[in-house]
Design an enzyme around this catalytic site. Structure first.
Site, PDB file in Angstrom:
ATOM      1  N   ILE A   4      -1.033   6.255   4.312  1.00 36.81           N
ATOM      2  CA  ILE A   4      -0.068   5.909   5.353  1.00 36.81           C
ATOM      3  C   ILE A   4       1.167   5.259   4.749  1.00 36.81           C
ATOM      4  O   ILE A   4       2.297   5.532   5.165  1.00 36.81           O
ATOM      5  CB  ILE A   4      -0.717   4.972   6.391  1.00 36.81           C
ATOM      6  CG1 ILE A   4      -1.872   5.684   7.118  1.00 36.81           C
ATOM      7  CG2 ILE A   4       0.307   4.477   7.407  1.00 36.81           C
ATOM      8  CD1 ILE A   4      -2.690   4.774   8.022  1.00 36.81           C
ATOM      9  N   TYR A  45     -15.851  -4.670   7.347  1.00 32.29           N
ATOM     10  CA  TYR A  45     -14.587  -4.001   7.667  1.00 32.29           C
ATOM     11  C   TYR A  45     -14.152  -4.259   9.108  1.00 32.29           C
ATOM     12  O   TYR A  45     -13.009  -4.705   9.338  1.00 32.29           O
ATOM     13  CB  TYR A  45     -14.716  -2.504   7.396  1.00 32.29           C
ATOM     14  CG  TYR A  45     -13.408  -1.747   7.493  1.00 32.29           C
ATOM     15  CD1 TYR A  45     -12.474  -1.807   6.468  1.00 32.29           C
ATOM     16  CD2 TYR A  45     -13.114  -0.956   8.606  1.00 32.29           C
ATOM     17  CE1 TYR A  45     -11.271  -1.112   6.538  1.00 32.29           C
ATOM     18  CE2 TYR A  45     -11.925  -0.260   8.694  1.00 32.29           C
ATOM     19  CZ  TYR A  45     -11.007  -0.335   7.654  1.00 32.29           C
ATOM     20  OH  TYR A  45      -9.817   0.347   7.743  1.00 32.29           O
ATOM     21  N   ALA A  60       1.754   3.365  -2.367  1.00 34.42           N
ATOM     22  CA  ALA A  60       1.563   4.445  -3.338  1.00 34.42           C
ATOM     23  C   ALA A  60       0.808   5.644  -2.786  1.00 34.42           C
ATOM     24  O   ALA A  60       0.849   6.730  -3.385  1.00 34.42           O
ATOM     25  CB  ALA A  60       0.843   3.914  -4.578  1.00 34.42           C
ATOM     26  N   GLY A  68       0.827  -1.204   0.000  1.00 35.32           N
ATOM     27  CA  GLY A  68       0.000   0.000   0.000  1.00 35.32           C
ATOM     28  C   GLY A  68       0.859   1.249   0.000  1.00 35.32           C
ATOM     29  O   GLY A  68       0.518   2.273   0.594  1.00 35.32           O
TER      30      GLY A  68
END
Length: 258
Positions: free
Chosen positions: A14, A152, A11, A9
Site C-alpha cells: 500500500i 494482530y 517500499a 512502509g
C-alpha cells in the site's frame, strides 16, 4: 499546490502504491522504510522511531502537510507491538508540531478489518496506556500460550481506539489536523502473497474476511483513499475508521452494531 507528505512502509504494498499516486499529483514525498527509502530506519525500535521523527522533521523544515503510516508486520510476534502500534503512535505524536505548523496538516493511518475480530483486552489496554515494554511482554506471553493470532487484531483495535480519542484531543481538531484510520480487508501485497497462494489459507481468509464486492483488492484501492484523506480536500472527516474491505465489515457485523 505541491504538498510535503511522509509515508512509512513506502517500499512495497500500500505504501509504494500511495507514493506513486502522491508523486503523480505533484506532491513531494518523504519515504520511510527499512530499505530503499529517503529515511532508512527500523520502526521496530524506539531509537528507529525517534530517528524517523527527527529525520522527517528535518527534511520538511518543520512543516509537514501530511503523514501516512503504512508500515506493519503480519508475523504473529511481539514485533507487532513495536511496528504496528508504536510505529504509528510515536510517529504521529512526535510529528504533531510539524503537522500543526502546516496550513492543512493531515494524518491517515493503516488499521485493518481484523480490528473487528477477537482480541486480547489486556494487550489492548497496555497499548493504549503507552506501556510498550509491558505490551511486548504480554504479546510474548500470548505466543507462549498458543494464542499468537490475538496479537494482530489487538494492535489494530488499539490503533482505532487511540485515533478516535486523539483526533479530538488538544493539538489535533482544534489545530485543523484531521486524523483518520483506514481498515483494509485482504490486499494483494507481498505481505499477503504467501497466504493468498495457499489454498487452505485462502479458504480461511475467505471465511474470516468475506469480500463480496470485487474480491481481494489491489494496493491502489486503499492507497487512493489514503491520498484523499491527506489532501486539502479533506476538511471535515476525522476520527473515522473507514473500511476498504469489499463489504467484509458489513457482512460480519450486524446493522444493529450502529
Amino acid at each position: 499546490m505541491s504538498r510535503t507528505i511522509a509515508v512509512t512502509g513506502s517500499a512495497s504494498g500500500i505504501g509504494a502504491a500511495l507514493v506513486r499516486i502522491l508523486e503523480a499529483r505533484g506532491d513531494r514525498v518523504i519515504t520511510v522504510d527499512r530499505v530503499e527509502a529517503d529515511l532508512v530506519v527500523d520502526l521496530a525500535s524506539a531509537e528507529g522511531r525517534a530517528a524517523a521523527v527527527a529525520g522527517i522533521t528535518e527534511r520538511c523544515d518543520g512543516v509537514l502537510d501530511g503523514l501516512v503510516t503504512c508500515a506493519g508486520t503480519s508475523v504473529p510476534s511481539p514485533l507487532m507491538v513495536e511496528v504496528n502500534y508504536a510505529g504509528t503512535v510515536e510517529l504521529v505524536e512526535g510529528l504533531q508540531p510539524a503537522l500543526a505548523a502546516s496550513e492543512a496538516g493531515r494524518v491517515a493511518v493503516v488499521g485493518s478489518i481484523s480490528g473487528t475480530q477477537p482480541n486480547d483486552p489486556e494487550l489492548v489496554d497496555l497499548l493504549l496506556a503507552g506501556r510498550t515494554a509491558a505490551a511486548t511482554d504480554r504479546a510474548a506471553a500470548l505466543v507462549e500460550q498458543g494464542a499468537p493470532t490475538r496479537i494482530y487484531p489487538s494492535t489494530k483495535a488499539a490503533i482505532a481506539r487511540w485515533a478516535r480519542t486523539t483526533c479530538i484531543a488538544p493539538g489535533w481538531a482544534d489545530a485543523g489536523v484531521p486524523l483518520n484510520v483506514i481498515a483494509p480487508g485482504v490486499i494483494l501485497t507481498p505481505m499477503s502473497a504467501g497466504l493468498v497462494d495457499d489454498p487452505r489459507m485462502r479458504a480461511v481468509m475467505d471465511a474470516a474476511v468475506p469480500m463480496p464486492l470485487n474480491g481481494y483488492a489491489e494496493p491502489e484501492a486503499p492507497a487512493e483513499l489514503l491520498a484523499w484523506l491527506v489532501s486539502e480536500a479533506n476538511s471535515h472527516v476525522t476520527g473515522q475508521v473507514i473500511y476498504v474491505d469489499g463489504g467484509a465489515e458489513a457482512t460480519l457485523r450486524p446493522a444493529e452494531h450502529y
